[in-house]
Design an enzyme around this catalytic site. Structure first.
Site, PDB file in Angstrom:
ATOM      1  N   LEU A 127       0.844  -1.197   0.000  1.00  0.00           N
ATOM      2  CA  LEU A 127       0.000   0.000   0.000  1.00  0.00           C
ATOM      3  C   LEU A 127       0.877   1.243   0.000  1.00  0.00           C
ATOM      4  O   LEU A 127       1.708   1.446   0.883  1.00  0.00           O
ATOM      5  CB  LEU A 127      -0.925   0.001   1.224  1.00  0.00           C
ATOM      6  CG  LEU A 127      -2.037   1.061   1.227  1.00  0.00           C
ATOM      7  CD1 LEU A 127      -3.241   0.569   2.043  1.00  0.00           C
ATOM      8  CD2 LEU A 127      -1.558   2.395   1.810  1.00  0.00           C
ATOM      9  N   HIS A 231       8.184   1.450  10.728  1.00  0.00           N
ATOM     10  CA  HIS A 231       8.783   2.710  10.282  1.00  0.00           C
ATOM     11  C   HIS A 231       7.832   3.848  10.652  1.00  0.00           C
ATOM     12  O   HIS A 231       6.607   3.664  10.629  1.00  0.00           O
ATOM     13  CB  HIS A 231       8.977   2.657   8.764  1.00  0.00           C
ATOM     14  CG  HIS A 231       9.783   3.770   8.207  1.00  0.00           C
ATOM     15  ND1 HIS A 231       9.254   5.016   7.954  1.00  0.00           N
ATOM     16  CD2 HIS A 231      11.095   3.838   7.845  1.00  0.00           C
ATOM     17  CE1 HIS A 231      10.191   5.797   7.443  1.00  0.00           C
ATOM     18  NE2 HIS A 231      11.313   5.107   7.375  1.00  0.00           N
TER      19      HIS A 231
END
Length: 338
Positions: A127, A231
């Site tokens: 995505l 992240h």
């Protein structure tokens, strides 16, 4: 501005490649490699065209499209099953309890165990939303459209779905987890290994990675601190997954230590809340803002729409959404709360 999610086509290659270059690395499912992306689009077309209603190692690649401006501003992927043609490796964090009678002490040590436990699961991944569109809920549309697609093609997917999130990296694209562990065995930097994996797969992990458990305490603090952490740019994606009932069960990525989360298909919130309606009329507005989808395989499309429920099996939908879905009165569509 009107966006919809639809299957990717060969004509979308240039836009997908430009988005891949914006990821900053670490996106194994969306590498900035022209050859790999061409192969992905071709593999996706073959998967959408298949008439076999059974779970296989298919790849379904989607794009977020603004038809009026003829722009592609996002992409996402769904895999029918992982581990069908090559092993799917993860580290599982386990706890080993040991007791010394002489010392009168009990020690609990975390270990990393190389495993293929998740083989056979379906996967949602890849995505990416263009930085210029990260408002308006378009990321949620991309993410949730995948669950509506899975629900509409249930036999093509497994009972469990996983999602891997990119782990923590520094500004140079280097991973503390990789540098502390796998990097010591492969003679590659993390960017080099990540690029190699995107093109060639993970067989080199099976060939060279030690099979014995790794004691977490032996890793430097910098590596321990990022284990199971996404992240910073992936924190919103993790929250969306958690809202869909995905859970972290101690599986992490063997490259960057990022979290792998899993959910039972039947527990995914969008799938549980999904309802089927016959389009009774095209309305100016509706009382419920919902994510809506229609069509099968290459005709699949999803967008946001205004739904007015008429009765248990029929509803009105606003004209913009009707046009984006490409449906007419009397045809069916699916809807889930926005």
């Amino acid at each position: 501005m009107s966006f919809r999610v639809r299957p990717a086509r060969p004509a979308d290659f240039a836009a997908i490649y430009e988005m891949a270059k914006l990821t900053g690395g670490g996106f194994t499912n969306l590498p900035a490699d022209k050859g790999v992306l061409v192969e992905k689009i071709a593999r996706s077309e073959e998967s959408f065209a298949s008439a076999e209603e059974q779970q296989r190692g298919d790849l379904y690649l989607f794009v977020l499209e603004d038809p009026e401006r003829r722009l592609i501003r996002g992409t996402c992927q769904v895999f029918g099953a992982v581990g069908t043609d090559r092993p799917f490796y993860s580290y599982r964090i386990s706890t080993l309890t040991q007791h010394s009678q002489e010392l009168g002490k009990t020690f609990r040590n975390q270990t990393l165990n190389l495993t293929t436990d998740l083989e056979g699961c379906s996967e949602v991944g890849g995505l990416f939303l263009h930085p210029g569109e990260r408002a308006g809920g378009w990321g949620a549309l991309l993410a949730r459209s995948r669950y509506l697609f899975i629900a509409a093609h249930r036999q093509r997917f497994g009972s469990c779905v996983l999602a891997e999130l990119r782990g923590v990296m520094d500004q140079g694209g280097h991973s503390p987890f990789w540098d502390a562990l796998a990097g010591r065995f492969f003679g590659m930097t993390f960017p080099e290994a990540d690029a190699f994996n995107a093109v060639n797969g993970t067989q080199f992990i099976a060939d060279l990675m030690p099979k014995t458990p790794v004691y977490v305490a032996m890793l430097p603090d910098t590596a321990q601190a990022v284990m199971g952490q996404p992240h910073p740019t992936g924190r919103a994606a993790l929250r969306m997954l958690q809202e869909e009932n995905f859970k972290f069960d101690c599986y992490i990525d063997i490259f960057d230590g990022g979290p792998t989360v899993t959910a039972s298909v039947d527990d995914i919130q969008t799938i549980r809340a999904r309802r089927e309606f016959k389009l009774a009329e095209v309305a100016e507005d509706g009382s419920h803002k919902m994510i809506v989808s229609a069509g099968r395989l290459t005709d699949f499309a999803a967008t946001f729409g205004h739904v007015r429920i008429i009765d248990e099996g029929s509803a009105a939908l606003d004209a913009r959404a009707v046009k984006l879905l490409g449906i007419e009165p009397g045809q069916t569509f699916h809807a889930a709360p926005r």
